[in-house]
Design a protein around this motif. Sequence first.
Motif, PDB file in Angstrom:
ATOM      1  N   ASN A 165      44.122   2.705  28.935  1.00 44.56           N
ATOM      2  CA  ASN A 165      44.237   2.411  27.510  1.00 44.56           C
ATOM      3  C   ASN A 165      44.101   3.709  26.720  1.00 44.56           C
ATOM      4  OD1 ASN A 165      44.288   1.274  25.012  1.00 44.56           O
ATOM      5  ND2 ASN A 165      42.166   0.545  25.064  1.00 44.56           N
ATOM      6  N   ASN A 166      45.229   4.342  26.458  1.00 43.15           N
ATOM      7  CA  ASN A 166      45.218   5.599  25.706  1.00 43.15           C
ATOM      8  C   ASN A 166      45.524   5.288  24.239  1.00 43.15           C
ATOM      9  OD1 ASN A 166      45.189   8.284  25.037  1.00 43.15           O
ATOM     10  ND2 ASN A 166      47.324   8.615  25.608  1.00 43.15           N
ATOM     11  N   GLY A 167      44.534   4.704  23.583  1.00 44.29           N
ATOM     12  CA  GLY A 167      44.745   4.257  22.214  1.00 44.29           C
ATOM     13  C   GLY A 167      44.624   5.376  21.215  1.00 44.29           C
ATOM     14  N   SER A 168      44.330   5.006  19.979  1.00 43.70           N
ATOM     15  CA  SER A 168      44.281   5.997  18.898  1.00 43.70           C
ATOM     16  C   SER A 168      43.140   6.986  19.131  1.00 43.70           C
ATOM     17  CB  SER A 168      44.110   5.291  17.550  1.00 43.70           C
ATOM     18  OG  SER A 168      42.886   4.597  17.521  1.00 43.70           O
ATOM     19  N   THR A 169      43.250   8.113  18.491  1.00 45.33           N
ATOM     20  CA  THR A 169      42.314   9.217  18.659  1.00 45.33           C
ATOM     21  C   THR A 169      41.521   9.415  17.386  1.00 45.33           C
ATOM     22  OG1 THR A 169      43.816  10.323  20.174  1.00 45.33           O
ATOM     23  CG2 THR A 169      42.149  11.702  19.138  1.00 45.33           C
ATOM     24  N   VAL A 170      40.218   9.669  17.523  1.00 45.07           N
ATOM     25  CA  VAL A 170      39.422  10.035  16.357  1.00 45.07           C
ATOM     26  C   VAL A 170      39.933  11.379  15.841  1.00 45.07           C
ATOM     27  CG1 VAL A 170      37.103  10.596  15.532  1.00 45.07           C
ATOM     28  CG2 VAL A 170      37.420   8.789  17.246  1.00 45.07           C
ATOM     29  N   MET A 171      40.020  11.539  14.537  1.00 44.08           N
ATOM     30  CA  MET A 171      40.647  12.733  13.957  1.00 44.08           C
ATOM     31  C   MET A 171      39.675  13.918  13.980  1.00 44.08           C
ATOM     32  SD  MET A 171      42.988  11.261  10.846  1.00 44.08           S
ATOM     33  CE  MET A 171      41.812  10.078  10.217  1.00 44.08           C
ATOM     34  N   PHE A 172      39.582  14.549  15.159  1.00 44.54           N
ATOM     35  CA  PHE A 172      38.833  15.780  15.326  1.00 44.54           C
ATOM     36  C   PHE A 172      39.812  16.879  15.698  1.00 44.54           C
ATOM     37  CE2 PHE A 172      34.719  13.443  16.282  1.00 44.54           C
ATOM     38  CZ  PHE A 172      34.026  14.021  15.231  1.00 44.54           C
ATOM     39  N   GLY A 173      39.433  18.115  15.436  1.00 44.20           N
ATOM     40  CA  GLY A 173      40.292  19.219  15.863  1.00 44.20           C
ATOM     41  C   GLY A 173      40.229  20.369  14.884  1.00 44.20           C
ATOM     42  N   THR A 174      41.038  21.372  15.139  1.00 49.28           N
ATOM     43  CA  THR A 174      41.068  22.583  14.320  1.00 49.28           C
ATOM     44  C   THR A 174      42.478  22.791  13.785  1.00 49.28           C
ATOM     45  OG1 THR A 174      39.368  23.567  15.734  1.00 49.28           O
ATOM     46  CG2 THR A 174      40.598  25.055  14.297  1.00 49.28           C
ATOM     47  N   ARG A 175      42.624  22.835  12.489  1.00 50.22           N
ATOM     48  CA  ARG A 175      43.953  23.000  11.899  1.00 50.22           C
ATOM     49  C   ARG A 175      44.547  24.337  12.336  1.00 50.22           C
ATOM     50  NH1 ARG A 175      45.546  19.041   8.878  1.00 50.22           N
ATOM     51  NH2 ARG A 175      43.993  17.624   7.956  1.00 50.22           N
ATOM     52  N   GLY A 176      45.831  24.282  12.633  1.00 45.57           N
ATOM     53  CA  GLY A 176      46.521  25.448  13.149  1.00 45.57           C
ATOM     54  C   GLY A 176      46.635  25.422  14.655  1.00 45.57           C
ATOM     55  N   TYR A 177      45.628  24.830  15.313  1.00 47.20           N
ATOM     56  CA  TYR A 177      45.617  24.787  16.782  1.00 47.20           C
ATOM     57  C   TYR A 177      45.730  23.363  17.328  1.00 47.20           C
ATOM     58  CZ  TYR A 177      44.191  29.624  16.304  1.00 47.20           C
ATOM     59  OH  TYR A 177      44.165  30.953  15.976  1.00 47.20           O
ATOM     60  N   SER A 178      45.278  22.373  16.576  1.00 44.76           N
ATOM     61  CA  SER A 178      45.369  20.982  17.036  1.00 44.76           C
ATOM     62  C   SER A 178      46.741  20.414  16.709  1.00 44.76           C
ATOM     63  CB  SER A 178      44.278  20.130  16.380  1.00 44.76           C
ATOM     64  OG  SER A 178      42.996  20.583  16.785  1.00 44.76           O
ATOM     65  N   SER A 179      47.240  19.565  17.575  1.00 44.51           N
ATOM     66  CA  SER A 179      48.583  19.004  17.439  1.00 44.51           C
ATOM     67  C   SER A 179      48.659  18.032  16.265  1.00 44.51           C
ATOM     68  CB  SER A 179      48.960  18.272  18.725  1.00 44.51           C
ATOM     69  OG  SER A 179      48.116  17.151  18.908  1.00 44.51           O
ATOM     70  N   PRO A 180      49.867  17.800  15.734  1.00 45.97           N
ATOM     71  CA  PRO A 180      50.019  16.842  14.627  1.00 45.97           C
ATOM     72  C   PRO A 180      49.509  15.449  14.980  1.00 45.97           C
ATOM     73  CG  PRO A 180      52.009  18.164  14.862  1.00 45.97           C
ATOM     74  CD  PRO A 180      51.138  18.485  16.042  1.00 45.97           C
ATOM     75  N   GLU A 181      49.757  14.999  16.223  1.00 43.22           N
ATOM     76  CA  GLU A 181      49.310  13.651  16.588  1.00 43.22           C
ATOM     77  C   GLU A 181      47.792  13.560  16.621  1.00 43.22           C
ATOM     78  OE1 GLU A 181      50.212  15.708  20.608  1.00 43.22           O
ATOM     79  OE2 GLU A 181      51.073  15.632  18.584  1.00 43.22           O
ATOM     80  N   GLN A 182      47.135  14.657  16.996  1.00 44.13           N
ATOM     81  CA  GLN A 182      45.676  14.640  17.043  1.00 44.13           C
ATOM     82  C   GLN A 182      45.084  14.601  15.641  1.00 44.13           C
ATOM     83  OE1 GLN A 182      44.034  17.832  19.352  1.00 44.13           O
ATOM     84  NE2 GLN A 182      41.923  17.375  18.804  1.00 44.13           N
ATOM     85  N   LEU A 183      45.631  15.399  14.730  1.00 41.75           N
ATOM     86  CA  LEU A 183      45.103  15.454  13.372  1.00 41.75           C
ATOM     87  C   LEU A 183      45.389  14.179  12.587  1.00 41.75           C
ATOM     88  CD1 LEU A 183      45.997  19.154  12.447  1.00 41.75           C
ATOM     89  CD2 LEU A 183      43.745  18.222  13.003  1.00 41.75           C
ATOM     90  N   SER A 184      46.398  13.429  13.017  1.00 38.29           N
ATOM     91  CA  SER A 184      46.718  12.178  12.310  1.00 38.29           C
ATOM     92  C   SER A 184      46.099  10.966  12.982  1.00 38.29           C
ATOM     93  CB  SER A 184      48.241  12.004  12.227  1.00 38.29           C
ATOM     94  OG  SER A 184      48.796  11.908  13.528  1.00 38.29           O
ATOM     95  N   GLY A 185      45.332  11.193  14.066  1.00 34.46           N
ATOM     96  CA  GLY A 185      44.653  10.085  14.724  1.00 34.46           C
ATOM     97  C   GLY A 185      45.516   9.281  15.663  1.00 34.46           C
ATOM     98  N   LYS A 186      46.681   9.813  16.045  1.00 34.87           N
ATOM     99  CA  LYS A 186      47.573   9.113  16.973  1.00 34.87           C
ATOM    100  C   LYS A 186      47.154   9.396  18.417  1.00 34.87           C
ATOM    101  CE  LYS A 186      51.529   9.253  13.814  1.00 34.87           C
ATOM    102  NZ  LYS A 186      52.894   9.799  13.595  1.00 34.87           N
ATOM    103  N   PRO A 187      47.697   8.649  19.393  1.00 33.42           N
ATOM    104  CA  PRO A 187      47.333   8.879  20.804  1.00 33.42           C
ATOM    105  C   PRO A 187      47.617  10.316  21.236  1.00 33.42           C
ATOM    106  CG  PRO A 187      48.520   6.805  20.574  1.00 33.42           C
ATOM    107  CD  PRO A 187      48.600   7.495  19.246  1.00 33.42           C
ATOM    108  N   THR A 188      46.743  10.837  22.088  1.00 37.13           N
ATOM    109  CA  THR A 188      46.886  12.202  22.606  1.00 37.13           C
ATOM    110  C   THR A 188      46.984  12.171  24.122  1.00 37.13           C
ATOM    111  OG1 THR A 188      44.473  12.420  22.627  1.00 37.13           O
ATOM    112  CG2 THR A 188      45.635  13.285  20.704  1.00 37.13           C
TER     113      THR A 188
END
Length: 513
Positions: A165-188
């Motif tokens: 179950n690779n569901g939604s992702t909590v919006m953690f990360g570093t801008r510039g280095y984290s992917s768009p899907e990660q920053l928007s809370g989508k599956p990673t």
Amino acid sequence: MNASLQGLIAERYQTIHKAGEGGMGELYLARDMKLNGALRAIKILKHTEAQLEQGLEQEALILTRLQHRCLPIIYDYTSHQSRPCLVMEWINGIHLGQLLNEQSKPLPLSYIFYVLIDVLEALAYLHTQQPPIIHRDLKPSNIMLANDGTIKIIDFGISKQLGKNNGSTVMFGTRGYSSPEQLSGKPTDERTDIYSFGALLLRMLGLDPTKWIKGGKVERSLLRKLLAFPKGLRELIVDCIQEQPLHRPQSIDDVLHRMKKLQLLHGGELQNKSGNNAYYVGKRIAVLSAHKGAGATLVSLSLRELYQDRDMPYSLIEHRLDEGELSYHYDQYRQSEHSGSGLELIDEAYECATVGAGRIFMINPLNEENCAEDRLQHTVELTASLALQHDVIIDYSSHWNEKELEYIVQHADLILLVDSPWTLKQSPRSLYRIHQLLQQANRSNVTVRWIHNRDQSFHGRSSWKSLAGELSSFRIPELPAKQILKSICMQNSYPPYQDITRQIKKYLMSLIK
């Protein structure tokens, strides 16, 4: 020391000092008092919040079952005054972010490959776990450069183990280095780390991803900037930082394969649009003696050993006026029982010894009236060609004068000026030559590092050391005369003086960093 950390942690760990601090936690250097004071790093949360505690516990659970040379070792998970603590391997070094912030020029491609291929191999190891582990916070400050040359990926607080179950992702990360899907809370998934790797590669080439990637989209002006780099390298960057995961490379193994191929294909030559060299990738390190016998050759050989210890490619050139020190020992070694051990003559102008990961060149003097000028030209041409592949150390020793200075400075990225207390006995003309060197380097914006060799206690030492002015300097203490004489008389090894250079190199380690 933080007052709240007085005393032993978990009745075992004695903190020494705070080594770092972030928004969520603090890092301490500590001793394990049950294991003879072994050094440890202890990460302690600032606040007792459920989400933060879960992240630290996640990091501990992930790392305790992993074994890889590029991942830190976890020793314990405990608490102190109700604050969770993670006890880890102490990594003596700096993080990549510090190095990049201190650099005024782009890093050599050889060093970029050295670091990032290790990072990719560690990511490949993580992604092949069952279930796969993605880091999700790959950035310069999470890559440690240990003093022994080891590369370590740290901070697994927001890592994720992929399951069914690779569901939604909590919006953690570093801008510039984290992917768009990660920053928007989508599956990673694994492709999230591939995006971060592309941004990291961009930053190591001197381009800040926070400025060149907006809203997950690559700025058109970035594509023009990337024209300065080899085609395969810029294509890999653009592929990795695609907004849609489907458009990126689909596995880290694919990225690793491409990086290794680029490492073989490109010896570091960067070209601009007109086909001229944008800059040399390998650093050209010119080592000059302030006076005859100051020790430039020993310093050059000690630097060579530091490269050799790390299995990093290098070349050492001896700029000879007549029969140089390296060439004399080379001739002696060739005539000994070791003559068939990989030393080779490459043409009538240069003699070359292949030693481990590097090569040593000795430029033969030419029997012409303009011998000095031709010899210098040979040195410059050889330096330029080798610097397209890796770092080059040029041992000029005291074989230089004011007329040659402009040439030497023009073809150097770093100048090491080696002197000894005997500088004080030199003629005003010799001191003027040093003054001219510093002026030329300042005009050309070339860094000079002053190396105080044979440092010892004597009346007038402060006057001697003041010659360096405000220049950064390194100290090499006086070694016992008996040991030096013994090394000079030993001719059964090449390169020579190895028992001396093995002692000197520890005083020059920060130069390699």
